[in-house]
Design a protein around this motif. Structure first.
Motif, PDB file in Angstrom:
ATOM      1  N   GLY A 123       0.826  -1.204   0.000  1.00  0.00           N
ATOM      2  CA  GLY A 123       0.000   0.000   0.000  1.00  0.00           C
ATOM      3  C   GLY A 123       0.860   1.254   0.000  1.00  0.00           C
ATOM      4  N   GLU A 124       0.194   2.404  -0.006  1.00  0.00           N
ATOM      5  CA  GLU A 124       0.899   3.675  -0.052  1.00  0.00           C
ATOM      6  C   GLU A 124       1.565   3.966   1.287  1.00  0.00           C
ATOM      7  N   ILE A 125       2.784   4.506   1.215  1.00  0.00           N
ATOM      8  CA  ILE A 125       3.528   4.784   2.431  1.00  0.00           C
ATOM      9  C   ILE A 125       4.153   6.173   2.330  1.00  0.00           C
ATOM     10  N   GLY A 126       4.021   6.934   3.398  1.00  0.00           N
ATOM     11  CA  GLY A 126       4.625   8.259   3.490  1.00  0.00           C
ATOM     12  C   GLY A 126       5.810   8.212   4.435  1.00  0.00           C
ATOM     13  N   ILE A 127       6.912   8.790   4.018  1.00  0.00           N
ATOM     14  CA  ILE A 127       8.139   8.768   4.805  1.00  0.00           C
ATOM     15  C   ILE A 127       8.492  10.203   5.200  1.00  0.00           C
ATOM     16  N   LEU A 128       8.663  10.416   6.490  1.00  0.00           N
ATOM     17  CA  LEU A 128       9.097  11.703   7.030  1.00  0.00           C
ATOM     18  C   LEU A 128      10.466  11.520   7.673  1.00  0.00           C
ATOM     19  N   PRO A 129      11.213  12.607   7.889  1.00  0.00           N
ATOM     20  CA  PRO A 129      12.502  12.478   8.579  1.00  0.00           C
ATOM     21  C   PRO A 129      12.320  11.769   9.927  1.00  0.00           C
ATOM     22  N   GLY A 130      13.266  10.891  10.253  1.00  0.00           N
ATOM     23  CA  GLY A 130      13.199  10.152  11.497  1.00  0.00           C
ATOM     24  C   GLY A 130      12.452   8.839  11.403  1.00  0.00           C
ATOM     25  N   HIS A 131      12.002   8.459  10.205  1.00  0.00           N
ATOM     26  CA  HIS A 131      11.261   7.208  10.024  1.00  0.00           C
ATOM     27  C   HIS A 131      12.138   6.018  10.418  1.00  0.00           C
ATOM     28  N   ILE A 132      11.513   4.967  10.908  1.00  0.00           N
ATOM     29  CA  ILE A 132      12.270   3.763  11.256  1.00  0.00           C
ATOM     30  C   ILE A 132      12.844   3.133   9.994  1.00  0.00           C
ATOM     31  N   PRO A 133      13.967   2.427  10.109  1.00  0.00           N
ATOM     32  CA  PRO A 133      14.534   1.750   8.933  1.00  0.00           C
ATOM     33  C   PRO A 133      13.538   0.765   8.321  1.00  0.00           C
ATOM     34  N   LEU A 134      13.550   0.703   6.997  1.00  0.00           N
ATOM     35  CA  LEU A 134      12.554  -0.081   6.270  1.00  0.00           C
ATOM     36  C   LEU A 134      13.093  -0.400   4.883  1.00  0.00           C
ATOM     37  N   VAL A 135      12.760  -1.570   4.381  1.00  0.00           N
ATOM     38  CA  VAL A 135      12.995  -1.915   2.978  1.00  0.00           C
ATOM     39  C   VAL A 135      11.667  -2.426   2.445  1.00  0.00           C
ATOM     40  N   ALA A 136      11.221  -1.881   1.317  1.00  0.00           N
ATOM     41  CA  ALA A 136       9.925  -2.275   0.770  1.00  0.00           C
ATOM     42  C   ALA A 136       9.990  -2.364  -0.750  1.00  0.00           C
ATOM     43  N   PRO A 137       9.370  -3.406  -1.328  1.00  0.00           N
ATOM     44  CA  PRO A 137       9.256  -3.472  -2.793  1.00  0.00           C
ATOM     45  C   PRO A 137       8.213  -2.467  -3.262  1.00  0.00           C
ATOM     46  N   LEU A 138       8.478  -1.839  -4.397  1.00  0.00           N
ATOM     47  CA  LEU A 138       7.577  -0.810  -4.932  1.00  0.00           C
ATOM     48  C   LEU A 138       6.764  -1.336  -6.115  1.00  0.00           C
ATOM     49  N   GLN A 139       5.576  -0.773  -6.259  1.00  0.00           N
ATOM     50  CA  GLN A 139       4.727  -1.066  -7.415  1.00  0.00           C
ATOM     51  C   GLN A 139       5.058  -0.097  -8.542  1.00  0.00           C
ATOM     52  N   ILE A 140       4.521  -0.368  -9.714  1.00  0.00           N
ATOM     53  CA  ILE A 140       4.588   0.601 -10.811  1.00  0.00           C
ATOM     54  C   ILE A 140       3.652   1.731 -10.400  1.00  0.00           C
ATOM     55  N   SER A 141       4.225   2.898 -10.098  1.00  0.00           N
ATOM     56  CA  SER A 141       3.405   3.992  -9.564  1.00  0.00           C
ATOM     57  C   SER A 141       4.197   5.290  -9.566  1.00  0.00           C
ATOM     58  N   ALA A 142       3.559   6.310  -9.004  1.00  0.00           N
ATOM     59  CA  ALA A 142       4.195   7.611  -8.845  1.00  0.00           C
ATOM     60  C   ALA A 142       4.923   7.667  -7.513  1.00  0.00           C
ATOM     61  N   VAL A 143       6.026   8.377  -7.507  1.00  0.00           N
ATOM     62  CA  VAL A 143       6.704   8.746  -6.267  1.00  0.00           C
ATOM     63  C   VAL A 143       6.543  10.252  -6.152  1.00  0.00           C
ATOM     64  N   ARG A 144       5.983  10.680  -5.029  1.00  0.00           N
ATOM     65  CA  ARG A 144       5.786  12.119  -4.793  1.00  0.00           C
ATOM     66  C   ARG A 144       6.823  12.584  -3.777  1.00  0.00           C
ATOM     67  N   LEU A 145       7.518  13.645  -4.131  1.00  0.00           N
ATOM     68  CA  LEU A 145       8.564  14.213  -3.291  1.00  0.00           C
ATOM     69  C   LEU A 145       8.146  15.626  -2.911  1.00  0.00           C
ATOM     70  N   LYS A 146       7.903  15.850  -1.615  1.00  0.00           N
ATOM     71  CA  LYS A 146       7.392  17.143  -1.165  1.00  0.00           C
ATOM     72  C   LYS A 146       8.489  17.957  -0.497  1.00  0.00           C
ATOM     73  N   SER A 147       8.572  19.212  -0.890  1.00  0.00           N
ATOM     74  CA  SER A 147       9.509  20.150  -0.309  1.00  0.00           C
ATOM     75  C   SER A 147       8.770  21.475  -0.160  1.00  0.00           C
ATOM     76  N   GLY A 148       8.393  21.813   1.074  1.00  0.00           N
ATOM     77  CA  GLY A 148       7.579  23.006   1.294  1.00  0.00           C
ATOM     78  C   GLY A 148       6.230  22.829   0.633  1.00  0.00           C
ATOM     79  N   SER A 149       5.831  23.795  -0.178  1.00  0.00           N
ATOM     80  CA  SER A 149       4.541  23.700  -0.880  1.00  0.00           C
ATOM     81  C   SER A 149       4.695  23.073  -2.267  1.00  0.00           C
ATOM     82  N   GLU A 150       5.917  22.744  -2.651  1.00  0.00           N
ATOM     83  CA  GLU A 150       6.187  22.166  -3.976  1.00  0.00           C
ATOM     84  C   GLU A 150       6.216  20.644  -3.910  1.00  0.00           C
ATOM     85  N   THR A 151       5.645  19.993  -4.951  1.00  0.00           N
ATOM     86  CA  THR A 151       5.666  18.536  -5.050  1.00  0.00           C
ATOM     87  C   THR A 151       6.215  18.141  -6.416  1.00  0.00           C
ATOM     88  N   LYS A 152       7.260  17.303  -6.404  1.00  0.00           N
ATOM     89  CA  LYS A 152       7.793  16.737  -7.645  1.00  0.00           C
ATOM     90  C   LYS A 152       7.261  15.320  -7.755  1.00  0.00           C
TER      91      LYS A 152
END
Length: 131
Positions: free
Chosen positions: A30-59
């Motif tokens: 399922g969808e997962i959001g990662i913030l600074p300080g997240h616990i260590p994790l390894v996860a397989p990804l689906q064919i999908s979008a990766v959203r990268l947020k910086s302030g009010s901007e999203t890549k």
């Protein structure tokens, strides 16, 4: 404010390096959001979008599977392929989508259905990001 160092790497080389406030990916579970300080994790990804947020901007990036490794201050995405929205050839993605749909509708025995379904998912993902 803390940030995450993010690296997106493919067999062809690095696609993106930067600092972001949040990373949102679609893992196999399922969808997962990662913030600074997240616990260590390894996860397989689906064919999908990766959203990268910086302030009010999203890549956004179109990612075709792979893995995400999370450390408290770093996220590394190892993908089979990844494209920034600005680099997606929308006409090529539309043509690929139409080809995959035709193959699936033909229902011929010599068609690799799984391969056609994956091609359709990749093309749809690229169109969603690139449009």
């Amino acid at each position: 404010m803390k940030t995450l160092e993010v690296s997106v790497v493919t067999p062809s080389g690095p696609v993106l390096e930067g600092s972001f406030d949040m990373v949102v990916c679609k893992a196999e579970t399922g969808e997962i959001g990662i913030l600074p300080g997240h616990i260590p994790l390894v996860a397989p990804l689906q064919i999908s979008a990766v959203r990268l947020k910086s302030g009010s901007e999203t890549k956004k990036l179109a990612v075709n599977g792979g893995f995400m490794e999370v450390k408290p201050d770093k996220v590394t995405i190892l993908a089979q392929s990844a494209e920034k929205a600005s680099e997606i050839d929308v006409q090529r993605a539309k043509a690929a989508k139409e080809r995959a749909e035709r193959r699936l509708q033909a229902k011929q025995d010599n068609i690799d259905k799984i391969r056609a379904e994956l091609a359709l998912k990749r093309a749809t993902n690229r169109l969603n990001i690139g449009s």
